[in-house]
Write a protein that holds these residues in place. Structure first.
Motif, short mmCIF file in Angstrom:
data_model
loop_
_atom_site.label_atom_id
_atom_site.label_comp_id
_atom_site.label_asym_id
_atom_site.label_seq_id
_atom_site.Cartn_x
_atom_site.Cartn_y
_atom_site.Cartn_z
N PRO A 192 -6.73 9.14 3.82
CA PRO A 192 -6.19 9.98 4.90
C PRO A 192 -5.50 9.20 6.02
O PRO A 192 -4.66 9.74 6.71
CB PRO A 192 -7.42 10.72 5.45
CG PRO A 192 -8.49 10.53 4.46
CD PRO A 192 -8.16 9.37 3.61
N GLU A 193 -5.86 7.94 6.18
CA GLU A 193 -5.23 7.12 7.23
C GLU A 193 -3.94 6.46 6.76
O GLU A 193 -3.22 5.85 7.56
CB GLU A 193 -6.21 6.06 7.72
CG GLU A 193 -7.38 6.63 8.50
CD GLU A 193 -8.45 5.58 8.76
OE1 GLU A 193 -8.51 5.05 9.87
OE2 GLU A 193 -9.23 5.28 7.83
N GLY A 194 -3.66 6.49 5.46
CA GLY A 194 -2.40 5.95 4.94
C GLY A 194 -2.37 4.46 4.72
O GLY A 194 -1.34 3.90 4.34
N PHE A 195 -3.49 3.78 4.98
CA PHE A 195 -3.53 2.32 4.73
C PHE A 195 -4.90 1.91 4.23
O PHE A 195 -5.88 2.63 4.41
CB PHE A 195 -3.18 1.52 5.99
CG PHE A 195 -4.29 1.43 7.01
CD1 PHE A 195 -4.48 2.45 7.94
CD2 PHE A 195 -5.15 0.33 7.04
CE1 PHE A 195 -5.52 2.37 8.88
CE2 PHE A 195 -6.17 0.24 7.98
CZ PHE A 195 -6.35 1.26 8.91
N LEU A 196 -4.95 0.76 3.58
CA LEU A 196 -6.22 0.16 3.16
C LEU A 196 -6.16 -1.33 3.48
O LEU A 196 -5.12 -1.98 3.35
CB LEU A 196 -6.43 0.29 1.66
CG LEU A 196 -7.22 1.47 1.10
CD1 LEU A 196 -7.52 1.18 -0.36
CD2 LEU A 196 -8.52 1.77 1.85
N ALA A 219 -0.87 3.51 13.60
CA ALA A 219 0.19 4.45 13.98
C ALA A 219 1.27 4.50 12.89
O ALA A 219 1.74 5.58 12.51
CB ALA A 219 0.79 4.04 15.32
N ALA A 220 1.64 3.32 12.38
CA ALA A 220 2.68 3.27 11.33
C ALA A 220 2.18 3.97 10.07
O ALA A 220 2.92 4.71 9.42
CB ALA A 220 3.05 1.82 11.03
N ALA A 221 0.92 3.78 9.74
CA ALA A 221 0.37 4.34 8.50
C ALA A 221 0.34 5.86 8.54
O ALA A 221 0.57 6.53 7.54
CB ALA A 221 -1.01 3.77 8.22
N LEU A 222 0.08 6.42 9.73
CA LEU A 222 0.08 7.89 9.84
C LEU A 222 1.49 8.45 9.65
O LEU A 222 1.68 9.49 9.03
CB LEU A 222 -0.50 8.32 11.20
CG LEU A 222 -2.03 8.24 11.31
CD1 LEU A 222 -2.47 8.74 12.68
CD2 LEU A 222 -2.72 9.06 10.21
N ILE A 238 -0.24 1.66 2.52
CA ILE A 238 0.06 0.39 3.19
C ILE A 238 -1.15 -0.53 2.96
O ILE A 238 -2.29 -0.14 3.23
CB ILE A 238 0.32 0.59 4.70
CG1 ILE A 238 1.64 1.34 4.90
CG2 ILE A 238 0.33 -0.76 5.43
CD1 ILE A 238 1.96 1.66 6.36
N ALA A 239 -0.90 -1.72 2.41
CA ALA A 239 -1.98 -2.66 2.09
C ALA A 239 -1.89 -3.85 3.03
O ALA A 239 -1.00 -4.69 2.89
CB ALA A 239 -1.88 -3.10 0.64
N PRO A 268 4.34 -2.78 -2.14
CA PRO A 268 3.88 -1.63 -2.93
C PRO A 268 4.41 -1.71 -4.35
O PRO A 268 5.55 -2.13 -4.58
CB PRO A 268 4.49 -0.44 -2.18
CG PRO A 268 5.66 -0.99 -1.44
CD PRO A 268 5.30 -2.41 -1.10
N ARG A 269 3.58 -1.34 -5.30
CA ARG A 269 3.95 -1.32 -6.71
C ARG A 269 4.16 0.12 -7.17
O ARG A 269 3.56 1.03 -6.63
CB ARG A 269 2.84 -1.97 -7.55
CG ARG A 269 2.50 -3.39 -7.16
CD ARG A 269 1.26 -3.85 -7.92
NE ARG A 269 1.47 -3.74 -9.34
CZ ARG A 269 1.66 -4.77 -10.16
NH1 ARG A 269 1.60 -6.00 -9.68
NH2 ARG A 269 1.86 -4.58 -11.43
N LYS A 270 4.97 0.28 -8.19
CA LYS A 270 5.23 1.63 -8.71
C LYS A 270 3.97 2.26 -9.31
O LYS A 270 3.90 3.49 -9.44
CB LYS A 270 6.35 1.59 -9.75
CG LYS A 270 7.72 1.32 -9.12
CD LYS A 270 8.80 1.15 -10.16
CE LYS A 270 10.15 0.86 -9.49
NZ LYS A 270 11.15 0.38 -10.45
N ASP A 271 2.97 1.44 -9.66
CA ASP A 271 1.74 2.01 -10.22
C ASP A 271 0.74 2.41 -9.12
O ASP A 271 -0.40 2.78 -9.42
CB ASP A 271 1.09 1.02 -11.20
CG ASP A 271 0.63 -0.28 -10.55
OD1 ASP A 271 0.73 -0.41 -9.30
OD2 ASP A 271 0.17 -1.19 -11.28
N GLY A 272 1.16 2.33 -7.85
CA GLY A 272 0.29 2.77 -6.75
C GLY A 272 -0.59 1.67 -6.19
O GLY A 272 -1.26 1.87 -5.18
N ALA A 273 -0.59 0.50 -6.83
CA ALA A 273 -1.34 -0.64 -6.30
C ALA A 273 -0.39 -1.47 -5.43
O ALA A 273 0.69 -0.99 -5.05
CB ALA A 273 -1.92 -1.46 -7.46
#
Ligand SMILES: [Ca+2]
Ligand SMILES: [Ca+2]
Ligand SMILES: [Zn+2]
Length: 337
Positions: A192-196, A219-222, A238-239, A268-273
């Motif tokens: 929910p926060e858009g980053f890990l 803020a950027a991740a939201l 966002i990692a 970011p990778r196309k596989d979501g990782a």
């Protein structure tokens, strides 16, 4: 009956299909995954290996880089590490610190003054003990505070960084303010926060910095979540990776990353990782990266000083600038408020 801690400590490996007969382990995994928003506990039955639970396990495996048909010790360690609560200093009140003399390197160092400064630094999250002793840690923490407020890249002496709090000087005045910078570990993040926090997933401890850099990422991740993830739910979060070490200062092999004012972002990778690629790789998800950097540019929490990243397409879009060593990650620097 097993739990994640045992799997990690005893280096166990348990087939995911065998989880159907281990309700306590399923529940432990569900409760940990819920902390980072991979699963909504109100939508699952605790202890039951549902389709949603299995999907959440696979999603975490993919992002954490531990793909396997088993729940492994590495899976357990990463899930425990990223869900361990962080200690964050609360916003400080403005206070008056009455000093009878200077504190720190070459200072007068009256014990009551030293204690007052160290208490304030500790309240702000800096790594000092609450006593009246001037030691190397105290001087380093004062230098770190000074480097932050003076926008220096290192703790080297010069340009208002001298390791000493002078009576009514800039360091003294800013220490008293409610807007004084705090020092903290990067938060875990969540779906929910858009980053890990990928540094947590690496078992590293290079994710300490100012509350300002943490707030910038939040803020950027939201914005990234609202403007991109909502329509691309399988895109990478966002990692975040390296910020600074727990007490700041030199952080090889980085040239900067000394004062908690910059953060590295994995590709970011196309596989979501994320990570393990350069911008030239076919797995690189340029659209997601563009949206991430646009979000950093768009957030208004703190001013962006510069973004290093060598993708010529995104440079042409005015989002970043070239710098050696930045084919496989972006480096984001902020300015003091
Ligand atoms: Ca790291
Ligand atoms: Ca960490
Ligand atoms: Zn960097």
């Amino acid at each position: 009956m097993t739990n994640l801690q045992q799997i990690r400590d005893d280096v166990l490996s348990i087939s995911i299909s065998a989880l159907v007969v281990d309700a306590p382990l399923v529940q432990d995994i569900q409760e940990h995954l819920a902390k980072i928003g991979f699963i909504d506990l109100s939508g699952v039955t605790l202890g039951v290996l549902s389709t949603e639970t299995e999907a959440a396990i696979h999603k975490f495996q993919n992002i954490a880089g531990v793909n396997s048909t088993n729940i492994t010790a590495s899976f357990a360690k990463k899930l425990i590490d990223i869900t361990t609560p962080k200690i964050t200093p609360p916003p400080p009140a403005a206070i008056t610190i009455t000093l009878t003399g200077s504190v720190g390197a070459g200072g007068v160092n009256n014990p009551a003054d030293v204690l007052a400064i160290k208490n304030r630094l500790a309240d702000l999250g800096f790594q000092v003990s609450r006593n009246s002793i001037i030691d190397a840690d105290t001087i380093k923490a004062i230098k770190l505070f000074q480097a932050i407020i003076n926008e220096k890249d290192t703790l080297d002496i010069g340009g208002n960084v001298d390791g000493r709090v002078d009576v009514n000087g800039k360091t003294h005045k800013i220490l008293e303010k409610s807007t004084a910078p705090r020092w903290q570990e990067m938060l875990s993040g969540s779906i929910p926060e858009g980053f890990l926090n990928n540094d947590d997933l690496q078992g590293d401890n290079g994710d300490f910095g100012t509350n300002w850099i943490v707030e910038t990422v939040q803020a950027a991740a939201l914005i990234y979540k609202d403007e991109y993830l909502r329509t691309h739910p399988n895109a990478a979060l966002i990692a975040t990776n390296d910020i600074s070490k727990i007490s700041g200062g030199k952080f090889p092999p980085h040239a900067s990353h000394q004062v908690g004012m910059c953060c590295d972002i994995r590709l970011p990778r196309k596989d979501g990782a994320s990570g393990g690629i350069t911008y030239q790789d076919s797995e690189y998800d340029r659209a997601a990266m563009r949206a991430m950097l646009e979000a950093f540019r768009k957030q208004s929490k703190h001013r962006i000083r510069r973004i290093f990243f060598n993708d010529m397409t995104l440079i042409a879009a005015g989002l970043c600038q070239t710098a050696s060593g930045h084919d496989n990650h972006a480096h984001i620097d902020i300015l003091a408020p």
